[in-house]
Design a protein around this motif. Structure first.
Motif, PDB file in Angstrom:
ATOM      1  N   MET A 143       0.829  -1.201   0.000  1.00 28.22           N
ATOM      2  CA  MET A 143       0.000   0.000   0.000  1.00 28.22           C
ATOM      3  C   MET A 143       0.868   1.259   0.000  1.00 28.22           C
ATOM      4  N   ALA A 144       1.956   1.254   0.765  1.00 20.44           N
ATOM      5  CA  ALA A 144       2.855   2.404   0.802  1.00 20.44           C
ATOM      6  C   ALA A 144       3.507   2.620  -0.563  1.00 20.44           C
ATOM      7  N   SER A 145       3.853   1.560  -1.248  1.00 20.60           N
ATOM      8  CA  SER A 145       4.500   1.691  -2.559  1.00 20.60           C
ATOM      9  C   SER A 145       3.554   2.296  -3.590  1.00 20.60           C
ATOM     10  N   LEU A 146       2.272   2.088  -3.425  1.00 17.32           N
ATOM     11  CA  LEU A 146       1.305   2.667  -4.360  1.00 17.32           C
ATOM     12  C   LEU A 146       1.200   4.183  -4.188  1.00 17.32           C
ATOM     13  N   ASP A 147       1.518   4.668  -2.993  1.00 17.34           N
ATOM     14  CA  ASP A 147       1.475   6.104  -2.727  1.00 17.34           C
ATOM     15  C   ASP A 147       2.732   6.824  -3.189  1.00 17.34           C
ATOM     16  N   GLN A 148       3.783   6.090  -3.560  1.00 18.66           N
ATOM     17  CA  GLN A 148       5.047   6.674  -3.983  1.00 18.66           C
ATOM     18  C   GLN A 148       5.352   6.197  -5.400  1.00 18.66           C
ATOM     19  N   PRO A 149       4.885   6.956  -6.402  1.00 15.36           N
ATOM     20  CA  PRO A 149       5.096   6.497  -7.778  1.00 15.36           C
ATOM     21  C   PRO A 149       6.575   6.438  -8.134  1.00 15.36           C
ATOM     22  N   GLN A 150       6.928   5.446  -8.899  1.00 14.26           N
ATOM     23  CA  GLN A 150       8.311   5.259  -9.339  1.00 14.26           C
ATOM     24  C   GLN A 150       8.529   6.076 -10.607  1.00 14.26           C
TER      25      GLN A 150
END
Length: 94
Positions: A70-77
Protein backbone atom coordinates in the motif's frame (compact mmCIF):
# COMPACT_ATOMS: atom_id res chain seq x y z
CA UNK A 1 -41.67 -21.33 15.86
CA UNK A 2 -38.86 -21.79 13.31
CA UNK A 3 -40.03 -22.88 9.88
CA UNK A 4 -38.42 -25.99 8.46
CA UNK A 5 -36.00 -25.11 5.65
CA UNK A 6 -37.02 -26.39 2.24
CA UNK A 7 -35.50 -29.71 1.25
CA UNK A 8 -33.21 -29.69 -1.74
CA UNK A 9 -33.55 -32.71 -3.95
CA UNK A 10 -30.22 -34.26 -4.79
CA UNK A 11 -30.38 -34.96 -8.48
CA UNK A 12 -26.75 -34.83 -9.60
CA UNK A 13 -24.65 -37.96 -9.58
CA UNK A 14 -20.87 -37.97 -9.21
CA UNK A 15 -18.95 -41.19 -9.73
CA UNK A 16 -15.32 -41.89 -9.01
CA UNK A 17 -12.86 -44.74 -8.99
CA UNK A 18 -10.52 -45.47 -6.11
CA UNK A 19 -7.76 -47.92 -5.36
CA UNK A 20 -8.58 -50.60 -2.78
CA UNK A 21 -6.39 -48.76 -0.25
CA UNK A 22 -8.13 -45.42 -0.89
CA UNK A 23 -11.55 -47.05 -0.62
CA UNK A 24 -10.61 -48.69 2.68
CA UNK A 25 -9.26 -45.43 4.12
CA UNK A 26 -12.36 -43.50 3.02
CA UNK A 27 -14.70 -46.15 4.42
CA UNK A 28 -12.89 -46.14 7.76
CA UNK A 29 -12.97 -42.35 7.99
CA UNK A 30 -16.68 -42.30 7.10
CA UNK A 31 -17.38 -44.91 9.78
CA UNK A 32 -15.45 -42.89 12.37
CA UNK A 33 -17.56 -39.85 11.50
CA UNK A 34 -20.78 -41.93 11.60
CA UNK A 35 -21.49 -41.04 7.98
CA UNK A 36 -22.20 -43.05 4.89
CA UNK A 37 -19.33 -43.19 2.42
CA UNK A 38 -21.33 -41.02 0.01
CA UNK A 39 -22.07 -38.42 2.69
CA UNK A 40 -18.44 -38.41 3.84
CA UNK A 41 -17.03 -38.02 0.31
CA UNK A 42 -19.59 -35.34 -0.59
CA UNK A 43 -18.88 -33.40 2.61
CA UNK A 44 -15.11 -33.58 2.11
CA UNK A 45 -15.29 -32.66 -1.57
CA UNK A 46 -17.66 -29.73 -0.94
CA UNK A 47 -15.39 -28.39 1.83
CA UNK A 48 -12.35 -28.63 -0.46
CA UNK A 49 -14.28 -26.97 -3.29
CA UNK A 50 -15.13 -24.05 -0.97
CA UNK A 51 -11.48 -23.76 0.11
CA UNK A 52 -10.17 -23.78 -3.47
CA UNK A 53 -12.78 -21.26 -4.61
CA UNK A 54 -12.03 -18.93 -1.70
CA UNK A 55 -8.29 -19.07 -2.45
CA UNK A 56 -8.96 -18.04 -6.06
CA UNK A 57 -11.09 -15.06 -5.00
CA UNK A 58 -8.84 -13.64 -2.28
CA UNK A 59 -5.14 -12.94 -1.96
CA UNK A 60 -3.75 -13.50 1.50
CA UNK A 61 -0.47 -12.00 2.62
CA UNK A 62 1.20 -11.02 5.87
CA UNK A 63 0.12 -7.64 7.27
CA UNK A 64 3.60 -6.10 6.93
CA UNK A 65 3.77 -7.13 3.26
CA UNK A 66 0.32 -5.59 2.65
CA UNK A 67 1.38 -2.35 4.36
CA UNK A 68 4.52 -2.22 2.20
CA UNK A 69 2.43 -2.76 -0.94
CA UNK A 70 0.00 0.00 0.00
CA UNK A 71 2.86 2.40 0.80
CA UNK A 72 4.50 1.69 -2.56
CA UNK A 73 1.30 2.67 -4.36
CA UNK A 74 1.48 6.10 -2.73
CA UNK A 75 5.05 6.67 -3.98
CA UNK A 76 5.10 6.50 -7.78
CA UNK A 77 8.31 5.26 -9.34
CA UNK A 78 9.99 7.53 -11.87
CA UNK A 79 10.19 5.91 -15.30
CA UNK A 80 11.96 8.33 -17.69
CA UNK A 81 10.97 6.52 -20.89
CA UNK A 82 7.31 6.63 -19.88
CA UNK A 83 7.53 10.32 -19.00
CA UNK A 84 9.11 11.09 -22.41
CA UNK A 85 6.44 9.10 -24.23
CA UNK A 86 3.70 10.95 -22.37
CA UNK A 87 5.29 14.34 -23.13
CA UNK A 88 5.55 13.73 -26.90
CA UNK A 89 2.88 15.25 -29.06
CA UNK A 90 0.65 12.79 -30.76
CA UNK A 91 0.95 12.55 -34.52
CA UNK A 92 -2.79 12.82 -34.80
CA UNK A 93 -4.85 14.66 -32.19
CA UNK A 94 -8.39 13.48 -31.69
Amino acid sequence: MNPTPPRTTKSERIELRATPDEATRIALAAQLQHLSISAFVLQAAAAEADRVTARSEFTLMPADQFDELMASLDQPQEIPALARAAARRRAKER
